[in-house]
Design a protein around this motif. Structure first.
Motif, short mmCIF file in Angstrom:
data_model
loop_
_atom_site.label_atom_id
_atom_site.label_comp_id
_atom_site.label_asym_id
_atom_site.label_seq_id
_atom_site.Cartn_x
_atom_site.Cartn_y
_atom_site.Cartn_z
N SER A 18 -0.16 9.20 2.49
CA SER A 18 0.25 8.29 3.57
C SER A 18 -1.01 7.93 4.34
O SER A 18 -2.11 8.38 3.99
CB SER A 18 1.26 8.98 4.50
OG SER A 18 0.57 9.83 5.41
N GLU A 19 -0.86 7.17 5.42
CA GLU A 19 -2.04 6.82 6.23
C GLU A 19 -2.70 8.06 6.83
O GLU A 19 -3.86 8.03 7.19
CB GLU A 19 -1.61 5.90 7.39
CG GLU A 19 -1.46 4.45 6.98
CD GLU A 19 -1.27 3.53 8.18
OE1 GLU A 19 -0.80 4.02 9.23
OE2 GLU A 19 -1.57 2.34 8.06
N TRP A 35 -2.95 13.40 2.44
CA TRP A 35 -2.38 13.52 1.08
C TRP A 35 -1.96 14.97 0.85
O TRP A 35 -2.46 15.89 1.49
CB TRP A 35 -3.40 13.09 0.02
CG TRP A 35 -4.69 13.86 0.09
CD1 TRP A 35 -5.81 13.51 0.77
CD2 TRP A 35 -4.97 15.14 -0.51
NE1 TRP A 35 -6.78 14.49 0.65
CE2 TRP A 35 -6.29 15.50 -0.14
CE3 TRP A 35 -4.24 16.02 -1.32
CZ2 TRP A 35 -6.90 16.69 -0.55
CZ3 TRP A 35 -4.84 17.22 -1.72
CH2 TRP A 35 -6.16 17.53 -1.34
N ASN A 79 0.82 -1.22 0.00
CA ASN A 79 0.00 0.00 0.00
C ASN A 79 0.85 1.27 0.00
O ASN A 79 0.50 2.27 -0.61
CB ASN A 79 -0.92 0.04 1.23
CG ASN A 79 -2.04 -0.97 1.13
OD1 ASN A 79 -2.34 -1.42 0.03
ND2 ASN A 79 -2.63 -1.33 2.25
N TYR A 80 1.95 1.22 0.75
CA TYR A 80 2.85 2.38 0.87
C TYR A 80 4.27 1.92 0.58
O TYR A 80 5.05 1.63 1.48
CB TYR A 80 2.73 3.00 2.28
CG TYR A 80 1.32 3.45 2.59
CD1 TYR A 80 0.78 4.57 1.96
CD2 TYR A 80 0.50 2.74 3.47
CE1 TYR A 80 -0.52 4.99 2.21
CE2 TYR A 80 -0.81 3.15 3.72
CZ TYR A 80 -1.32 4.26 3.09
OH TYR A 80 -2.60 4.67 3.33
N ALA A 134 4.92 6.09 2.08
CA ALA A 134 3.91 6.77 1.25
C ALA A 134 3.74 6.06 -0.08
O ALA A 134 4.54 5.18 -0.45
CB ALA A 134 4.34 8.21 1.01
N THR A 135 2.69 6.46 -0.79
CA THR A 135 2.54 6.03 -2.18
C THR A 135 2.31 7.28 -3.03
O THR A 135 1.97 8.34 -2.49
CB THR A 135 1.39 5.03 -2.35
OG1 THR A 135 1.43 4.54 -3.69
CG2 THR A 135 0.02 5.64 -2.07
#
Length: 712
Positions: A651-652, A655, A594-595, A705-706
């Protein structure tokens, strides 16, 4: 010559250039360069320029920020009078109205919810006098235990690591002028070329003199380019690196056994743990080769003198204190401290990052670096302040935790001085909600910052050109900042603001000062006999000697340039080595499907902290107009990111939207974003709330992060 012509020449002469010179000091980084503002009046127009002034620290050098600092101080957006929220709009009011409202609200809140319902949030950009007074204001005028400051987000882990290891925290354990003669240095997580540019000549001189420079940083920066060896490790793996280096030194017999035996404790425990580690795990964790580890360990241990410098890169992590201690183990194991051209340098961030943490803004601290938990320290300060020891509050909580306390309804009101926590804290969406929730928020600042926009009352304070006082630079040198520029509008000095609020609260007798110097005279006494002893320092002396390094216990003694020559500050005089386990790395966020990318943050040369000042300076703002994301081109291709295009980073916690910049020299698993921008460009929105267990430092340098292309 006609009368008309005579008048013309007379007027021309009068209107010709006239010049005023104002002595001052740069408001930005911890070098605290001395400078002068030249005001030239040409006809009816004024123009300004800043020039460097010779001094022992920066020798007349200035960087681009210092040269343009006056642009924010003279900006039209400066707050010129108090503002008060009426019908959800901030409108100008008189000081009398603002102070009366503060008095009524503070008294009402404390009557209803108790003394600790009000909190105080300070700054490492204010003078020593104001930092000292803010601590006294919280504990005497408000009688609250809740005070902390933004230095908690900057220097806390270096300070705690040095205190736990040496028993004392002063930026550098040596004088700046020793740097050119050292033989080897490790620069761990520091980008001095962009953050403290005027210190660079010391390092360049060291290199010219044959010093071997090792830089530790996941990114290639202007600083790593100076290095002979760049260890481009995985973000957050610094403990594994330091332990790997120590393992080589112990196994190869490169340690200083005599120094360890005479001057340190707990080495046997450290040695047992270090020898139990295997290199495979260290290489795997750090991404650094065995060859590079050996090269670093051998050079550092074999040279007769050496220094280790740390900065936010390794400190702003949720194991930052332990990371600092792991590097200090290397210094102690090789005996490179307390002797010429050797020692530890914590490269302070903010202008008064050093002094602001010595005189009582921290939750657990009293002036002179005394402890608020220690009975003798409490008695001493209570006597200086003329209060009963039992009326002195106990310790509160750290900066970020105060916002958590607001969320839990333990804190109902906050007074913020010279800080912009809505931008600078981790998990900033949460911090903003907390500040929107308090029933009464007061902010003292130069500008209507993102934080001030949420306030019920905003008080206009003075700038570095107007506000005289002392600062303590990164080497522990106390400097007097002269300031004689006319005050803008109805702004007041921070210390005056505190005295006036104390007065309306009925505490005038404890805050009866008529100048910064009169506060400093009390600070001297309050710090006397403490770890950070300023008693021997006076304004006259600072003017005469151009700065004095603490500790300085009497006016007859020179300041202390080199610390720990014969003993450390712990009882018993020995330094304490620490077992720092690699397992603490497991506390950091891990990359996942996910990240999948590490996210790290930092500065750019033309901006400072939340950018509230530098973004008001046209010459600086023009250099970096917006935030950006530095990414390796191969990684960009994998995520479909094009050069100079907008990217959504998630990130969790939230954004942001920033523009991409490609760099061949950043690690492929890492992205970098500077932290000087607000709103949808504020990278701290992405940083989690987890804190270092020892010093409560957030993990700014280590998030996951993504990314994806952003389409309008």
């Amino acid at each position: 010559m006609t009368e008309l012509m005579l008048k013309y020449f007379r007027d021309k002469q009068q209107n010709a250039q006239s010049e005023k010179v104002y002595d001052t000091q740069c408001p930005y980084c911890s070098m605290q360069c001395k400078m002068q503002l030249i005001e030239q009046k040409i006809v009816s127009r004024k123009q300004y320029k800043t020039i460097g002034k010779d001094n022992p620290t920066s020798q007349g050098r200035l960087c681009v920020k210092g040269m343009n600092a006056h642009q924010h101080a003279l900006h039209n957006d400066r707050l010129k009078q108090p503002l008060m929220r009426i019908n959800d709009e901030l409108v100008p009011v008189s000081w009398e109205t603002a102070l009366r409202t503060i008095k009524n609200k503070f008294q009402q809140i404390q009557h209803e919810y108790g003394k600790d319902a009000i909190s105080v949030y300070g700054s490492a950009s204010i003078t020593n006098e104001e930092a000292y007074l803010l601590g006294k204001f919280a504990r005497v005028a408000l009688q609250t235990k809740y005070i902390d400051y933004n230095g908690r987000l900057c220097m806390a882990s270096a300070a705690t690591g040095a205190n736990m290891t040496f028993g004392l925290d002063r930026g550098f354990t040596f004088g700046l002028n020793e740097i050119p003669n050292t033989r080897v240095m490790i620069l761990a997580g520091t980008n001095i070329a962009e953050c403290q540019p005027t210190i660079m000549p010391y390092f360049e001189k060291a290199k010219e003199n044959g010093a071997y420079i090792i830089a530790v940083d996941p990114r290639e920066t202007s600083t790593t380019k100076l290095a002979d060896l760049h260890l481009q490790l995985k973000p957050g793996s610094d403990i594994a690196l330091a332990n790997g280096l120590l393992k080589i030194m112990i196994e190869k017999g490169l340690i200083d056994d005599a120094f360890i035996a005479d001057r340190t404790e707990h080495f046997d425990l450290v040695k047992d743990y270090i020898l139990s580690l295997n290199f495979e795990e260290i290489i795997n964790e750090t991404g650094i080769s065995m060859e590079e580890l050996y090269q670093t360990a051998l050079v550092f241990a074999n040279e007769p003198s050496g220094m280790i410098f740390t900065a936010r890169g390794i400190e702003q992590q949720i194991n930052g204190t332990e990371t600092v201690m792991a590097f200090l183990n290397l210094l102690l194991a090789t005996g490179k401290i307390g002797k010429p051209y050797s020692g530890y340098g914590a490269i302070t961030g903010q202008g008064n990052g050093q002094g602001a943490r010595e005189h009582g803004q921290k939750a657990d601290q009293l002036p002179g670096y005394r402890s608020i938990e220690n009975k003798a320290d409490r008695n001493y300060i209570a006597e200086v302040w003329g209060i009963r020891e039992k009326d002195l509050p106990k310790k509160g909580v750290s900066a970020y935790e105060m916002f958590e306390h607001i969320n839990k309804d333990k804190i109902k009101s906050m007074f913020i001085m010279c800080s912009n926590p809505v931008i600078s804290n981790p998990n900033t969406n949460f911090v903003k909600k907390a500040l929107e929730k308090v029933s009464f928020l007061v902010v003292a600042d130069l500008f209507l910052s993102e934080t001030a926009q949420l306030a019920d009352i905003v008080l206009p304070s003075t700038s570095y050109l107007e506000d005289e006082g002392t600062f303590t630079n990164l080497e522990g040198r106390v400097l007097l900042r002269e300031a004689s520029f006319p005050i803008q509008g109805k702004a007041k000095h921070d210390w005056q603001i505190l005295c006036e609020i104390a007065k309306v609260l009925g505490k005038e007798k404890y805050f009866n000062y008529d100048s910064a110097e009169s506060i400093f005279e009390e600070l001297r006494v309050a710090s006397r006999g403490g770890k950070a002893d300023y008693y021997g320092i006076t304004y006259d002396r600072l003017r005469r000697e151009n700065g004095v390094l603490w500790p300085c216990p009497s006016e007859e003694t020179p300041g202390t340039i080199r610390l720990f020559e014969t003993k450390f500050a712990h009882e018993g005089g020995k330094a304490r080595m620490a077992v720092v386990k690699i397992d603490t790395i497991k506390r950091k966020p891990a990359i996942s499907s996910n990240y999948p990318l590490y996210l790290t943050t930092g500065r750019v040369m033309s901006h400072y902290l939340t950018g509230e000042q530098t973004r008001k300076s046209p010459s600086l703002a023009a250099r970096n107009v917006e935030a950006y994301m530095e990414i390796h081109p191969d990684t960009a291709q994998k995520f479909g990111i094009e050069l100079n295009k907008l990217v959504k980073v998630t990130s969790e916690k939230g954004w942001i939207i920033v523009r991409s910049q490609f760099s061949e020299s950043i690690r492929k698993d890492t992205i970098f974003i500077p932290f000087h921008w607000a709103e949808n460009q504020n990278v701290n929105r992405l940083v989690g709330e987890q804190l270092d267990p020892y010093c409560r430092m957030p993990g700014f340098k280590m998030s996951v992060a993504t990314i994806s292309p952003f389409h309008h």
